[in-house]
Design a protein around this motif. Structure first.
Motif, PDB file in Angstrom:
ATOM      1  N   LYS A 153     -52.246  -5.645  26.956  1.00 52.58           N
ATOM      2  CA  LYS A 153     -53.600  -6.095  26.659  1.00 52.58           C
ATOM      3  C   LYS A 153     -53.952  -5.737  25.212  1.00 52.58           C
ATOM      4  CE  LYS A 153     -58.107  -6.061  28.971  1.00 52.58           C
ATOM      5  NZ  LYS A 153     -58.468  -7.336  28.378  1.00 52.58           N
ATOM      6  N   ALA A 154     -54.591  -6.650  24.520  1.00 52.43           N
ATOM      7  CA  ALA A 154     -54.974  -6.390  23.123  1.00 52.43           C
ATOM      8  C   ALA A 154     -56.457  -6.113  23.079  1.00 52.43           C
ATOM      9  CB  ALA A 154     -54.638  -7.599  22.262  1.00 52.43           C
ATOM     10  N   ASP A 155     -56.855  -4.899  23.398  1.00 50.02           N
ATOM     11  CA  ASP A 155     -58.300  -4.658  23.475  1.00 50.02           C
ATOM     12  C   ASP A 155     -58.841  -3.812  22.334  1.00 50.02           C
ATOM     13  OD1 ASP A 155     -56.865  -2.583  24.464  1.00 50.02           O
ATOM     14  OD2 ASP A 155     -57.708  -2.670  26.479  1.00 50.02           O
ATOM     15  N   THR A 156     -58.004  -3.560  21.308  1.00 48.32           N
ATOM     16  CA  THR A 156     -58.539  -2.882  20.127  1.00 48.32           C
ATOM     17  C   THR A 156     -58.368  -3.805  18.921  1.00 48.32           C
ATOM     18  OG1 THR A 156     -56.423  -1.908  19.500  1.00 48.32           O
ATOM     19  CG2 THR A 156     -57.778  -0.642  21.039  1.00 48.32           C
ATOM     20  N   MET A 174     -67.663 -13.319  24.103  1.00 49.86           N
ATOM     21  CA  MET A 174     -66.641 -13.257  23.068  1.00 49.86           C
ATOM     22  C   MET A 174     -66.913 -12.061  22.160  1.00 49.86           C
ATOM     23  SD  MET A 174     -65.669 -15.638  19.845  1.00 49.86           S
ATOM     24  CE  MET A 174     -66.828 -14.731  18.860  1.00 49.86           C
ATOM     25  N   SER A 175     -65.931 -11.172  22.020  1.00 49.42           N
ATOM     26  CA  SER A 175     -66.067 -10.042  21.104  1.00 49.42           C
ATOM     27  C   SER A 175     -65.835 -10.521  19.679  1.00 49.42           C
ATOM     28  CB  SER A 175     -65.068  -8.938  21.460  1.00 49.42           C
ATOM     29  OG  SER A 175     -64.915  -8.080  20.344  1.00 49.42           O
ATOM     30  N   LEU A 176     -66.879 -10.454  18.864  1.00 52.58           N
ATOM     31  CA  LEU A 176     -66.764 -10.893  17.476  1.00 52.58           C
ATOM     32  C   LEU A 176     -65.856  -9.953  16.673  1.00 52.58           C
ATOM     33  CD1 LEU A 176     -67.882 -13.271  15.784  1.00 52.58           C
ATOM     34  CD2 LEU A 176     -69.674 -11.724  14.968  1.00 52.58           C
ATOM     35  N   ASP A 177     -65.832  -8.683  17.060  1.00 53.67           N
ATOM     36  CA  ASP A 177     -64.940  -7.720  16.377  1.00 53.67           C
ATOM     37  C   ASP A 177     -63.477  -8.104  16.560  1.00 53.67           C
ATOM     38  OD1 ASP A 177     -67.002  -6.215  15.489  1.00 53.67           O
ATOM     39  OD2 ASP A 177     -66.819  -4.655  17.040  1.00 53.67           O
ATOM     40  N   ILE A 178     -63.133  -8.457  17.803  1.00 53.24           N
ATOM     41  CA  ILE A 178     -61.749  -8.849  18.072  1.00 53.24           C
ATOM     42  C   ILE A 178     -61.439 -10.171  17.369  1.00 53.24           C
ATOM     43  CG2 ILE A 178     -60.110  -9.505  19.890  1.00 53.24           C
ATOM     44  CD1 ILE A 178     -60.652  -6.563  20.047  1.00 53.24           C
ATOM     45  N   PHE A 179     -62.403 -11.076  17.403  1.00 50.13           N
ATOM     46  CA  PHE A 179     -62.227 -12.349  16.697  1.00 50.13           C
ATOM     47  C   PHE A 179     -61.915 -12.092  15.214  1.00 50.13           C
ATOM     48  CE2 PHE A 179     -63.784 -15.752  14.012  1.00 50.13           C
ATOM     49  CZ  PHE A 179     -63.234 -16.877  14.598  1.00 50.13           C
ATOM     50  N   LYS A 180     -62.690 -11.220  14.614  1.00 54.20           N
ATOM     51  CA  LYS A 180     -62.537 -10.922  13.186  1.00 54.20           C
ATOM     52  C   LYS A 180     -61.161 -10.288  12.919  1.00 54.20           C
ATOM     53  CE  LYS A 180     -65.168  -8.842   9.402  1.00 54.20           C
ATOM     54  NZ  LYS A 180     -64.284  -7.856   8.795  1.00 54.20           N
ATOM     55  N   ALA A 181     -60.791  -9.329  13.738  1.00 53.84           N
ATOM     56  CA  ALA A 181     -59.533  -8.611  13.500  1.00 53.84           C
ATOM     57  C   ALA A 181     -58.337  -9.558  13.651  1.00 53.84           C
ATOM     58  CB  ALA A 181     -59.410  -7.443  14.481  1.00 53.84           C
TER      59      ALA A 181
END
Ligand code: ADP
Ligand code: MG
Ligand code: MG
Length: 366
Positions: free
Chosen positions: A122-125, A271-278
């Motif tokens: 899982k890619a949760d960070t 949607m997590s914008l932080d994950i989107f950005k990273a």
């Protein structure tokens, strides 16, 4: 069974004596085994029974994989990397074919096992999301000048015009008598039909070009080295010629979801914008040089496109009487539809931010 597996493993051009063949249980699509060889000086191998219900032309699929990995290996050698660790190496059968077909009509294939790696489920960070984006981005970048033909082994994949044809037929037939009870959900699809087709037209007319795409960009299809850096993109069964936006968009659909794909509580989903950005940062660090303006302009849209397609497919399968996706409860496909729709709405609400992030990232390379 093990005797049979050993016999099958023995059909391939492996080096060294085979010590043991045992299951490796992680994948969803194929049955995967590891072939361990007796000596530390010979590699271990991955043996897979390919899913012949999903893949109807496995010989062509293996040809695609070899063409793509040969291209990757040349790139890796040119920049001083290790072509047997940074790309998959297909091990042919003893008769020279890229697969072995057993008496039951099952197809088997072997590749070298890449050892000493880490696989994440899982890619949760943001850190992992960045690495995932970098992994797929580098894969696409190394293949940006690939010009050989690839057989389209999954016709219609991510083609919304094809999906609408299935959709219209399913609604007209209404085989399970369920269409009336999901009138609201059907409207979710219809309200966005024109917008999705307008995007797909750009792909059809070549404004958005075809490239080599991976089509299964989950984090567990990327192997990491001990320093937790991307080493190798694996699971190349679905490589196709299509728009690279499909890979990016599908990764955004899966990586950014704060809930589950079939979350019974849509409030969990956003949607997590932080994950989107990273992910976007990692992806563009590798792809900025080859992406055309039309591709760059549609990155954020592709996340909505792929998520929308998934809403459509879950709802269509519900209306169709649950014939495609495996279900765990009678309304499972409807639960999935609503959860993915929640994700789509969250993307729509944050769309201006998504576009801004892509633009700002690209400007760093301008
Ligand atoms: P599926 O299509 O079923 O997902 P994969 O090709 O992804 O099958 O293989 C399943 C798992 O096996 C991968 O997630 C990975 O952990 C492992 N694996 C596959 N190929 C290799 C390889 N060449 N080296 C090391 N591990 C591998
Ligand atoms: Mg896999
Ligand atoms: Mg796969």
């Amino acid at each position: 069974m093990n005797q049979t597996l050993r016999a099958i493993a023995g059909r391939f051009q492996t080096e060294g004596e085979i010590a043991v063949v045992r299951p490796l249980g992680e994948g969803f699509i194929n049955d995967t085994f590891i072939i361990e060889t007796a000596s530390a000086h010979t590699p271990n191998y991955i043996l897979q029974r390919k899913n012949r219900h999903i893949f109807t032309n496995i010989p062509a699929m293996m040809e695609n994989i070899v063409r793509v990995t040969n291209h990757l290996k040349n790139k890796i050698i040119a920049r001083g990397g290790d072509p047997r660790r940074e790309a998959l190496t297909v091990t042919p059968a003893r008769d020279g074919k890229l697969y072995y077909k057993d008496d039951e009509g099952e197809y088997w294939a072997v590749c070298e096992f890449i050892d000493g790696t880490i696989a994440y489920q899982k890619a949760d960070t943001p850190r992992l999301a960045y690495q995932g984006g970098k992994g797929i981005g580098r894969f696409q970048a190394m293949l940006a000048d690939f010009r050989e033909p690839l057989t389209d082994i999954l016709p219609g994949f991510h083609n919304i015009r094809f999906r609408f044809k299935q959709w219209d037929e399913t609604l007209a037939a209404d085989p399970a008598g369920r269409a009336a009870q999901v009138a609201e959900e059907i409207r979710w699809i219809e309200d966005r039909r024109a917008e999705m087709l307008a995007f797909w037209r750009l792909v059809e007319e070549g404004t958005i070009p075809a490239r080599v795409t991976h089509n299964d960009t989950k984090i567990n299809n990327i192997l990491f080295d001990k320093q937790e850096n991307v080493l190798c993109v694996i699971d190349l069964d679905t490589v196709l010629s299509a728009t690279c936006l499909n890979d990016y968009g599908d990764a955004m659909r899966s990586y950014t979801n704060t809930g589950l794909e079939d979350d019974p509580n849509p409030d969990n989903v956003s949607m997590s914008l932080d994950i989107f950005k990273a992910y976007t940062e990692g992806y563009l660090s590798e792809t900025h040089a080859f992406l055309t303006p039309a591709e760059a302009e549609h990155l954020a849209f592709s996340a909505k496109y792929i998520t929308y397609e998934q809403v459509l497919r879950f709802l269509m399968d519900y209306i169709d009487g649950d014939r495609y996706y495996k279900i765990k409860s009678p309304d499972h496909n409807l639960v999935r539809t609503r959860a993915q729709y929640k994700l789509l709405q969250s993307m729509e609400a944050q769309y201006a931010d998504m576009q801004r992030i892509v633009k700002e990232e690209l400007e760093r390379y301008a």
